[in-house]
Every structure is written in structure tokens, then in C-alpha cells.
Enzyme design. Structure first.
Site, PDB file in Angstrom:
ATOM      1  N   LYS A   1       4.472  20.275   2.632  1.00 29.35           N
ATOM      2  CA  LYS A   1       3.777  20.129   1.350  1.00 29.35           C
ATOM      3  C   LYS A   1       3.461  18.648   1.118  1.00 29.35           C
ATOM      4  O   LYS A   1       4.356  17.839   0.947  1.00 29.35           O
ATOM      5  CB  LYS A   1       4.626  20.633   0.186  1.00 29.35           C
ATOM      6  CG  LYS A   1       3.756  20.770  -1.062  1.00 29.35           C
ATOM      7  CD  LYS A   1       4.474  20.593  -2.372  1.00 29.35           C
ATOM      8  CE  LYS A   1       4.684  19.196  -2.815  1.00 29.35           C
ATOM      9  NZ  LYS A   1       3.485  18.501  -3.327  1.00 29.35           N
TER      10      LYS A   1
ATOM     11  N   GLU B   1      14.504  10.322   2.484  1.00 32.56           N
ATOM     12  CA  GLU B   1      14.054   8.937   2.640  1.00 32.56           C
ATOM     13  C   GLU B   1      13.501   8.537   1.283  1.00 32.56           C
ATOM     14  O   GLU B   1      12.456   9.023   0.866  1.00 32.56           O
ATOM     15  CB  GLU B   1      13.002   8.879   3.748  1.00 32.56           C
ATOM     16  CG  GLU B   1      12.822   7.488   4.309  1.00 32.56           C
ATOM     17  CD  GLU B   1      11.732   6.729   3.592  1.00 32.56           C
ATOM     18  OE1 GLU B   1      12.073   6.035   2.606  1.00 32.56           O
ATOM     19  OE2 GLU B   1      10.576   6.836   3.994  1.00 32.56           O
TER      20      GLU B   1
ATOM     21  N   CYS C   1       7.904   2.090   0.334  1.00 32.43           N
ATOM     22  CA  CYS C   1       9.319   2.264  -0.016  1.00 32.43           C
ATOM     23  C   CYS C   1      10.150   1.069   0.436  1.00 32.43           C
ATOM     24  O   CYS C   1      11.120   0.704  -0.198  1.00 32.43           O
ATOM     25  CB  CYS C   1       9.849   3.559   0.577  1.00 32.43           C
ATOM     26  SG  CYS C   1       9.462   3.758   2.301  1.00 32.43           S
TER      27      CYS C   1
ATOM     28  N   GLU D   1      12.717  -0.182  -8.594  1.00 35.95           N
ATOM     29  CA  GLU D   1      11.527  -0.174  -7.754  1.00 35.95           C
ATOM     30  C   GLU D   1      10.279  -0.231  -8.656  1.00 35.95           C
ATOM     31  O   GLU D   1      10.156   0.560  -9.595  1.00 35.95           O
ATOM     32  CB  GLU D   1      11.544   1.141  -6.968  1.00 35.95           C
ATOM     33  CG  GLU D   1      10.612   1.204  -5.829  1.00 35.95           C
ATOM     34  CD  GLU D   1      10.822   2.474  -4.996  1.00 35.95           C
ATOM     35  OE1 GLU D   1      11.189   3.518  -5.557  1.00 35.95           O
ATOM     36  OE2 GLU D   1      10.605   2.402  -3.769  1.00 35.95           O
TER      37      GLU D   1
HETATM   38  P1  NDP Z   1       8.072  12.006  -6.142  1.00 39.14           P
HETATM   39  O1  NDP Z   1       9.401  11.757  -5.575  1.00 39.14           O
HETATM   40  O2  NDP Z   1       7.972  12.687  -7.446  1.00 39.14           O
HETATM   41  O3  NDP Z   1       7.187  12.870  -5.121  1.00 39.14           O
HETATM   42  C1  NDP Z   1       7.378  12.969  -3.749  1.00 39.14           C
HETATM   43  C2  NDP Z   1       7.040  14.386  -3.275  1.00 39.14           C
HETATM   44  O4  NDP Z   1       7.963  15.318  -3.824  1.00 39.14           O
HETATM   45  C3  NDP Z   1       5.674  14.854  -3.698  1.00 39.14           C
HETATM   46  O5  NDP Z   1       5.148  15.697  -2.706  1.00 39.14           O
HETATM   47  C4  NDP Z   1       5.981  15.641  -4.962  1.00 39.14           C
HETATM   48  O6  NDP Z   1       5.003  16.561  -5.265  1.00 39.14           O
HETATM   49  C5  NDP Z   1       7.265  16.327  -4.563  1.00 39.14           C
HETATM   50  N1  NDP Z   1       8.111  16.731  -5.704  1.00 39.14           N
HETATM   51  C6  NDP Z   1       8.139  16.208  -6.953  1.00 39.14           C
HETATM   52  N2  NDP Z   1       9.079  16.836  -7.697  1.00 39.14           N
HETATM   53  C7  NDP Z   1       9.670  17.754  -6.889  1.00 39.14           C
HETATM   54  C8  NDP Z   1      10.715  18.698  -7.057  1.00 39.14           C
HETATM   55  N3  NDP Z   1      11.370  18.811  -8.213  1.00 39.14           N
HETATM   56  N4  NDP Z   1      11.055  19.480  -6.027  1.00 39.14           N
HETATM   57  C9  NDP Z   1      10.435  19.360  -4.836  1.00 39.14           C
HETATM   58  N5  NDP Z   1       9.424  18.507  -4.623  1.00 39.14           N
HETATM   59  C10 NDP Z   1       9.051  17.693  -5.624  1.00 39.14           C
HETATM   60  O7  NDP Z   1       7.298  10.659  -6.190  1.00 39.14           O
HETATM   61  P2  NDP Z   1       6.039  10.333  -7.103  1.00 39.14           P
HETATM   62  O8  NDP Z   1       4.870  10.624  -6.300  1.00 39.14           O
HETATM   63  O9  NDP Z   1       6.091  10.990  -8.422  1.00 39.14           O
HETATM   64  O10 NDP Z   1       6.246   8.798  -7.351  1.00 39.14           O
HETATM   65  C11 NDP Z   1       7.165   8.330  -8.337  1.00 39.14           C
HETATM   66  C12 NDP Z   1       7.870   7.098  -7.862  1.00 39.14           C
HETATM   67  O11 NDP Z   1       8.613   7.424  -6.689  1.00 39.14           O
HETATM   68  C13 NDP Z   1       6.969   5.967  -7.440  1.00 39.14           C
HETATM   69  O12 NDP Z   1       6.571   5.186  -8.482  1.00 39.14           O
HETATM   70  C14 NDP Z   1       7.862   5.233  -6.500  1.00 39.14           C
HETATM   71  O13 NDP Z   1       8.713   4.391  -7.210  1.00 39.14           O
HETATM   72  C15 NDP Z   1       8.666   6.328  -5.844  1.00 39.14           C
HETATM   73  N6  NDP Z   1       8.144   6.721  -4.531  1.00 39.14           N
HETATM   74  C16 NDP Z   1       8.827   6.360  -3.437  1.00 39.14           C
HETATM   75  C17 NDP Z   1       8.353   6.672  -2.193  1.00 39.14           C
HETATM   76  C18 NDP Z   1       9.064   6.283  -0.982  1.00 39.14           C
HETATM   77  O14 NDP Z   1       8.468   6.275   0.073  1.00 39.14           O
HETATM   78  N7  NDP Z   1      10.325   5.998  -1.038  1.00 39.14           N
HETATM   79  C19 NDP Z   1       7.095   7.355  -2.015  1.00 39.14           C
HETATM   80  C20 NDP Z   1       6.460   7.749  -3.233  1.00 39.14           C
HETATM   81  C21 NDP Z   1       6.985   7.432  -4.421  1.00 39.14           C
HETATM   82  P3  NDP Z   1       3.778  16.122  -6.200  1.00 39.14           P
HETATM   83  O15 NDP Z   1       3.358  14.757  -5.821  1.00 39.14           O
HETATM   84  O16 NDP Z   1       2.762  17.101  -5.825  1.00 39.14           O
HETATM   85  O17 NDP Z   1       4.292  16.188  -7.586  1.00 39.14           O
END
Ligand code: NDP
Length: 804
Positions: A192, A266, A300, A397
């Protein structure tokens, strides 16, 4: 005009990349992105779609299927149906498909790059030169592992259906990091992508159909968190791999607790970028551009926390400002742009608010005079100085193009500041003194340490976090273990293999010691904390019974405070560079051999105790003791042989994959397995340089309290092994909730395993639980070996470039 004047006055002219091919690809799909399930493009069960936009312009790119639990269920079932065929293909068969995918990605690399930049807002220079080449490299590299799986991982098998959830910051790269190793090891996949960035995942899915990948081996379900949640809890998913925020990582840890699903997370980071006074400052500045302005800082492992030695702080800040003034912010498809658009207006708002908060907390903000495009989600490169280490911006972050700077005076202070974070994903160390760099790198709690470089990645080197940056590695040999499981796990028994004695004298109240059965000179067992025998804080004892159920002694009942003291003692034992983790493996081996020697000296006493507690005859008790001694020898031997490796990454550098002790590990030893269970779990942990807080078997507690006398005479530093007797499940919960423990191993009930995994989510400690199943501790396949060592260590990749 002189040549010099021409150079200094040259303006950047736009150099737009054509979006025509990407647009016509979208057009061919009617600008509608569907799931790929069982090899078929599948509309969403709900019939609902949402728009995805180009963050650089705000224009709608396509409609995206809004997946739900029904879609996920279909996809998981398709993956489950495809599994046997995919496994039966064998490593070579799978290698051919992975190789074909790598070739196909390369052949369509520009289409992928343009689509990625359109969908995500990242500069085309980055998607073209970094993301997509790394994606192809991942498939090539893992085609090789598919080919080699049988030879290189004997005794392992695929896990089954793997669920993968990825974020929006590196959409295709995160897909590759997850899909390539999963498929190579014989798993089938349901992926996903993030709701903001589905396009390149759909293009990849199309490539899978084009190369003839068997239907159902790779399935794609689009949508938002609803689809992610459904995938997380689906009972046929055997493993879940997630990249994203720590917050959602925690939700996943809790949601999967007790289910037996393997999990890798991660998560976020606040990675330090350390600059010592002897650094080449011009290189440092270019390094910072790659560290924090790469991908708009939405990385990240972004080097978002600059730690600069005080003596050069002003000079460096000035150089950074000059460089920042030259960064070009603009449309992602402009080839001369350095910083593109943030992913979405919500992210722009978040970054803006965080910077404002930082300023209100006392930070000084500097931004260059740069022109931002009128439309789209742009944020200028930003430097914040005068930030306190405790400030929100130093701890949280930001995920935007914002650098936060602090200073240090000494190398020791630099390490302290670097580690002053709940995260531990990466770090970058800059100095011209290689001795200093190699002294600092092992002291930093982070999965990747880049020396005089930053944000370097490769398929051959594992990537992943310490602490709240998550667990598990992606890439390298170490990453493959996340997608396989040892065959012996299938053989674990539903009932105890080494059964507890049937005690017909049960019911005797505590405190009534049967002196007939007691040893001639009674010893008072105590807790063993920090190398000292101590009374339990609560002042309670419980009865220790022999095999017939007669009370033969009283065992202290440890409580929360005893665990706290034991963890403090363990932390002190490993906390310094000269502690147990820092000592040489050779030294640890010597101490562990000495433990075996001293156990042997007191062998008869232990044989009697085993007989007394287990009801075994003398021959069986002696053979348990001999097995214990042999096992201690094994781990003494492995102390200096389970060593690190150098990964063959395709740059002019050495990539050291260093195995490091986790730190402090809590161990709840198997109740039924007596001395052997205690030895089999404690020895691998300490052999790798950890300190342990062990809660021994309740029935066999006297063997553990006898054993500390062996430790006392074996030169083991105080605090390396701490023994707290008492109720295992009560103490397991205290350990699971404790914030200063890196790992927790638990052999107990199914419910206890769930409890451990749930509580561990708060601190993200690594857990190893048995879900109520039983090892045969006498069988070396289940009672000892590499798996124990792997669970006792983390791999840190240290990148050291060479050449002038
Ligand atoms: P999320 O952790 O919310 O999203 C990552 C993935 O998980 C997306 O595919 C999201 O789907 C999915 N997801 C969200 N909620 C759930 C859940 N309850 N159960 C299962 N899957 C879920 O990151 P965001 O995109 O909202 O970003 C928010 C913050 O996270 C950023 O500002 C940043 O600080 C951090 N981040 C860190 C990353 C890293 O590489 N460490 C990468 C991205 C974000 P969907 O997007 O469709 O909601």
C-alpha cells in the site's frame, strides 16, 4: 564584461524536463489509478476515488482508487494463492523475474523519474540521478540473493504473504527497498503506497504485468490509512513492513501485538550532523546541502541537527548562509532546481508552524532572499541558530528544509548531544582525523553513520534505526533476515518439552521449610544486582519447592524497584566505552570460558540441585549440567567469531557493517527449562556485550541464585548479569514498560507475549517472544545458535569514503 563578472552574474535559466511521456502514460490510464490484484486492474470495492495532485503546481494529476478492507482481503487472498507457485519456482526462477524487473526499470527510467517528480514534487535531478538508479540497483542486487538463497540461508524459508506500507517521501525507492527482498526470499506481496504518491507504484505494477510476473505475486492496493489498517490486521499476512512516522509505527506495533506477525518499522529521525574543528568546511557545506536540502528535507535520516564545534561555529554558519543564498527553489521538473515542492499543503503548514514554534522558543531564524513560485507547496531553505538542546526543534522531526544548529566543545560533549534524542536513525561525522571519526562512530546510537559524507545508500548495506527510529534493517544481507524465518520455528511445540515436575506436595504454605529436604547448611538466596547480593525491596519471599512439592527454601520476590535498580546497574555496566560492550570480544570470551570452568568446579552441587528441583536422576541431571557447560563454551567461542563484515557498496568507500550489542536486555527465562533455559538465554546476550536483567524460572529460581556464586568468582564485572527472582509475568510487564531497556526476550504464555509486545511499543524496544510455544532447549537447533546472537545485536553501517 570580464569572465569573472560573467560567472558571478550568471542567472539560472529554467531547463524544463518534458512531462509529455508521463502525461500520456496517465492519459492511457484515463488519469485513473486502480489496484492491481491477482494480475488484474481492479476498481475499488467502494467505487470511491480521490484526487492526487502535483505539489509543484497544485494541479490534479489523477484519480486514485480509495481502497478498503474488502480490497485488501482480495489482494491478500491473491497473494496467498500465488505463494506456492512462487516458492516452487525456486531461487533461480525468481532471480530471472527480479532481473527482468531491474532491466525494465532501467529501460523506462526517465518515465519513472518524471512521474515521480510530478507526483511528489522532488527535483527531477534527484529522482533521475538518485531515486531511480537506486531502485534498479535494488532489484539487481536482490535478483542475486534470490539466486543464492538456498546456498546462503540453509535452514530458512519464506514467511508467506507480506504486507508493506510505505510513505510518500521516496515512493518508488521505498517500494523497491521492500518489494525486492520480499520477492527474492520467496514471499508474495501486498503493497500500500501513501495516498499522496501512488503513480510510480502503479507504473511499477504495470511493469510486473509486462514482464509476466505470475499473477498475485505482487499486488497493489491504493488508498489511505483505512487500507493500511486493514492490511495490518489481516490474519493471512505473516509479516508487515512499514516506513513512516513513529506515531503510526507505534499503532502498528500495538495492533500486531501477540499475533505472531513479524514486524519491521523504519520510522522517523532527528539525525545529528557533527562537524569537528579540523573539518574541510567547504565539503561540510556541500554535505549539508545533501543532508537537509535533499528532497526538501523530507528524509527520515536528514541531517537536521547540526552540531558544530564552538570554535568554528560562526565561520561555518556564515559559509552555510552564503551557500543557502544560491539554492534555487522551484518547479520539480526544472533541471536546475535544488529544492522542489513539499508534498502537500498540510506538510507546508506543519513545517511553517514548527519553525514559528522554534522562534517562539528562542531560536534565531535565517532564510535567504529567494523567490518562491506563486503556486504550489514551497518553503524556503531555513537555518535556525541559538537552539537549545532541549528545544522542540532540537528534539522533534520537522520533515522540511530546515536546519537546526547547536554547538559543542569537546568530542565527549558532541557524542552526548548526538545521542540526546529518542531517535537513532543516522548520523554524519565530519573531521579530517580518521582516528577521531572512528572513535566517535561506534559511540553514536544510530543505524547508519556516514563519515565525511551523508545520505549515501545502497542495496548492499542495511538501513534502519536504533531506539524510536524503529527496528529491522532494509538492504544488505542483514535485511534479508526480515523476510525469512528459521525452519525450527515451525517445530516449536505447543506443550512444554522439558516438563515441570508433577508436584504432589503442592499446597504447603510458604515459610514452612522442610529441613529434612533442605541442604545441610541453609543459604539465603537473594537478588543479584550490580554484582552484589541484595535483599528484595518489598521484603517478601515465596516458597521454593523441590520436585515433590516440599518447601526447601524461600526465594525473594522482586518488585518494580528491584527491576529499576537492576536496570540501572546493567546500564552502568554497558554505558561507557570501557564497559562490557566496549571491552574486546577476546576479553568477553575469556570471562565466559571462566564461567564454564567455575560451573564445572561446582558441578556436583549443581547436579544435586537439578535432581532436587526437577526430580531427574543423577545421570540426567549430570547430562543437563554438561550441556550447560558445553553451551557456555559455545558462546565463549562465538564471542569473537560472530563478527562484522564489509559490504561491497559501489562507491569508493568502505562500508563497515558493525555488529553492536543492543545494550540492556531483559530476559524472562523459560519456566520449564531449569538451568539449561537460564544459560541458553543469558549467555548469548552477554557474549555479544549486552548486560541483562534476568527473571529466572520461578520453579528453578534456586539454580539461578546458586549460579550467581559462580558469576562472583568468574571475573564478570558487576551489573552485566542481574538476577531478579519473583513472579515472571508481573516482572515481565515492568520490564516491558521500562524506557531504559533496549531489548526484551520473553519465554512465557501467549497472553504474556502479547502484553510484552504491546507495552514495548512505547519505547520501541526490540522484543523476542514465544507466543506461548516451547523450545526444545536440549536440541541445539532450537536452544542455541545464530538467531540468539542476531537478536542480541544491532547492525550499524559505517560509511568511510577513501581517495582524495
Ligand atoms: P504516516 O506514518 O502517517 O504514513 C506512512 C504510511 O502509513 C502511509 O502509507 C499511510 O497511509 C499509512 N498509514 C497511516 N496511518 C496508518 C494506520 N493507522 N495504519 C496503517 N497504515 C497507516 O506518515 P505521514 O505521511 O502522515 O507523515 C507524517 C509525518 O511522518 C511526517 O511529517 C514525517 O515527520 C513523518 N514521516 C516519516 C517518514 C520516514 O521515512 N521516516 C516518511 C514519511 C513521513 P496514507 O498516507 O495513505 O494515510
Amino acid at each position: 564584461m570580464s569572465v569573472r563578472e560573467i560567472f558571478t552574474s550568471m542567472e539560472y535559466g529554467p531547463a524544463p524536463e518534458s512531462a509529455a511521456e508521463a502525461q500520456s502514460w496517465l492519459h492511457r490510464h484515463d488519469a485513473t489509478l486502480q489496484h492491481l490484484i491477482a494480475g488484474e486492474w481492479t476498481p475499488p470495492d467502494s467505487g470511491e476515488y480521490f484526487d492526487t495532485r502535483n505539489p509543484a503546481t497544485g494541479e490534479v494529476l489523477a484519480r486514485v482508487a480509495d481502497g478498503n478492507a474488502v480490497d485488501v482481503d482480495r489482494a491478500v487472498n491473491a497473494a496467498a494463492n500465488a505463494l506456492d507457485g512462487w516458492v516452487a519456482l525456486g531461487g533461480h526462477g525468481r532471480a530471472r523475474y527480479l532481473y527482468a524487473l531491474a532491466r525494465h526499470i532501467q529501460k523506462n527510467s526517465r518515465l519513472f523519474a518524471v512521474l515521480e517528480s510530478l507526483d511528489n514534487g522532488k527535483p527531477i535531478r534527484e529522482s533521475r540521478d538518485i531515486d531511480i538508479p537506486l531502485v534498479a540497483r535494488h532489484f539487481y542486487y536482490h535478483a542475486g540473493w534470490a539466486q543464492l538463497m538456498v546456498a546462503e540461508f540453509p535452514g530458512y524459508r519464506q514467511i508467506g504473504v507480506v504486507g508493506q506500507i510505505i510513505p510518500w517521501n521516496f515512493p518508488l525507492l521505498m517500494l523497491a527497498w521492500k518489494v525486492a527482498p520480499a520477492l527474492a526470499m520467496g514471499n508474495t506481496v501486498v503493497l500500500k503506497p501513501a495516498e499522496f504518491t501512488s503513480s510510480t507504484a502503479v507504473l511499477f505494477a504495470e511493469m510486473c504485468t509486462q514482464i509476466g510476473l505470475p499473477a498475485g505475486v505482487f499486488n497493489l492496493v491504493l488508498g489511505d490509512h483505512k487500507a493500511g489498517q486493514a492490511l495490518t490486521v489481516h490474519p493471512r499476512v505473516g509479516k508487515l513492513a512499514f516506513t513512516g512516522s513513529t506515531e503510526v509505527g507505534r499503532i502498528l506495533r500495538k495492533a500486531t501485538a501477540g499475533s505472531g506477525k513479524k514486524l519491521t518499522l523504519e520510522l522517523g529521525g532527528k539525525s545529528p550532523f557533527l562537524v569537528f574543528e579540523d573539518s574541510d568546511l567547504d565539503s561540510v557545506v556541500e554535505g549539508l546541502v545533501d543532508a537537509i536540502w535533499f528532497n526538501q528535507g523530507q528524509v527520515c535520516c536528514a541531517g537536521s541537527r547540526l552540531l558544530v564545534q564552538e570554535s568554528i561555529a560562526d565561520v561555518l554558519h556564515e559559509k552555510i548562509r552564503k551557500r543557502m543564498a544560491k539554492l534555487v527553489v522551484g518547479d520539480s521538473l526544472d533541471k536546475s532546481v535544488d529544492i522542489g515542492a513539499l508534498i502537500d499543503s498540510s506538510q507546508l503548514e506543519r513545517v511553517t508552524q514548527m519553525v514559528e514554534l522554534g522562534v517562539s522558543e528562542g531560536a534565531r531564524k535565517w532564510q535567504p532572499q529567494c523567490t518562491l513560485p506563486d503556486k504550489g507547496c514551497y518553503y524556503p531553505p531555513t537555518l535556525l541558530t541559538e537552539v537549545q538542546p532541549s528545544a522542540t526543534l532540537a528534539q522533534e522531526e520537522i520533515f522540511g528544509p530546515v536546519l537546526v544548529s547547536m554547538s559543542f566543545r569537546t568530542p565527549a560533549e558532541a557524542v552526548q548531544l548526538a545521542n540526546n534524542s529518542r531517535y537513532g536513525l543516522a548520523a554524519s561525522v565530519w573531521t579530517e582525523n580518521i582516528n577521531l571519526a572512528l572513535d566517535i562512530a561506534p559511540q553514536i546510537k544510530a543505524g547508519s553513520v556516514w563519515i565525511n559524507c551523508t545520505n549515501v545508500f545502497d542495496a548492499a548495506a542495511g538501513f534502519g534505526g536504533y531506539r524510536e527510529s524503529g527496528f529491522g534493517r532494509e538492504g544488505g544481507r542483514e535485511g534479508l533476515y526480515e523476510y525469512i524465518k528459521p525452519l525450527w520455528e515451525d517445530q516449536l511445540s505447543a506443550g512444554p518439552v522439558q516438563a515441570l515436575p508433577l508436584m504432589d506436595g503442592l499446597g504447603v504454605p510458604a515459610g514452612v521449610v522442610d529441613h529434612e529436604a533442605a541442604p545441610q547448611i541453609d543459604r539465603t538466596p537473594k537478588l543479584y544486582i550490580g554484582g552484589k547480593q541484595v535483599r528484595p525491596d518489598g521484603g517478601y519471599s515465596t516458597a521454593a519447592m523441590d520436585a515433590a512439592g516440599r518447601v526447601i527454601a524461600e526465594i525473594p520476590v522482586g518488585n518494580r524497584k528491584d527491576i529499576r535498580n537492576a536496570v540501572e546497574a546493567a546500564r552502568a555496566a554497558v554505558g561507557s566505552a570501557t564497559g562490557w560492550s566496549g571491552t574486546t570480544a577476546h576479553n568477553r570470551a575469556q570471562v565466559i570460558y571462566y564461567i564454564a570452568e567455575n560451573l564445572n568446579v561446582r558441578g556436583e552441587e549443581f547436579v544435586r540441585r537439578i535432581m532436587q528441583l526437577s526430580g531427574k536422576d543423577q545421570a540426567d541431571a549430570r547430562s543437563e549440567l554438561e550441556l550447560c557447560i558445553e553451551r557456555i563454551y559455545t558462546y565463549a567461542a562465538l564471542s569473537d567469531k560472530y563478527d562484522s563484515r564489509v559490504h561491497a557498496t559501489p562507491y569508493r568507500n568502505v562500508t563497515l557493517a558493525m555488529k553492536e550489542a543492543l545494550g540492556v536486555i531483559g530476559i524472562v527465562a523459560p519456566e520449564e527449562a531449569g538451568l539449561l533455559g537460564f544459560i541458553s538465554t543469558v549467555m548469548p546476550a552477554i557474549a555479544m556485550g549486552n548486560a541483562v536483567v534476568v527473571v529466572p524460572s520461578q520453579h528453578y529460581a534456586l539454580l539461578a541464585t546458586d549460579f550467581y556464586q559462580v558469576l562472583d568468582t568468574s571475573d564478570l564485572p558487576g551489573g552485566v548479569v542481574n538476577i531478579v527472582t519473583g513472579n515472571q509475568d508481573v516482572l515481565a510487564e515492568v520490564l516491558a514498560r521500562h524506557y531504559d531497556i533496549e531489548g526484551l526476550w520473553y519465554w512465557g504464555t501467549r497472553e504474556g507475549s502479547k502484553m510484552v509486545e504491546e507495552h514495548a511499543a512505547a519505547s520501541m524496544k526490540r522484543t523476542w517472544v514465544n507466543y506461548g510455544k516451547f523450545h526444545d532447549w536440549e536440541n541445539p537447533a532450537q536452544g542455541q545458535g545464530e538467531v540468539f546472537l542476531r537478536k542480541a545485536t544491532e547492525i550499524k553501517n559505517i560509511w568511510i569514503p577513501y581517495g582524495e
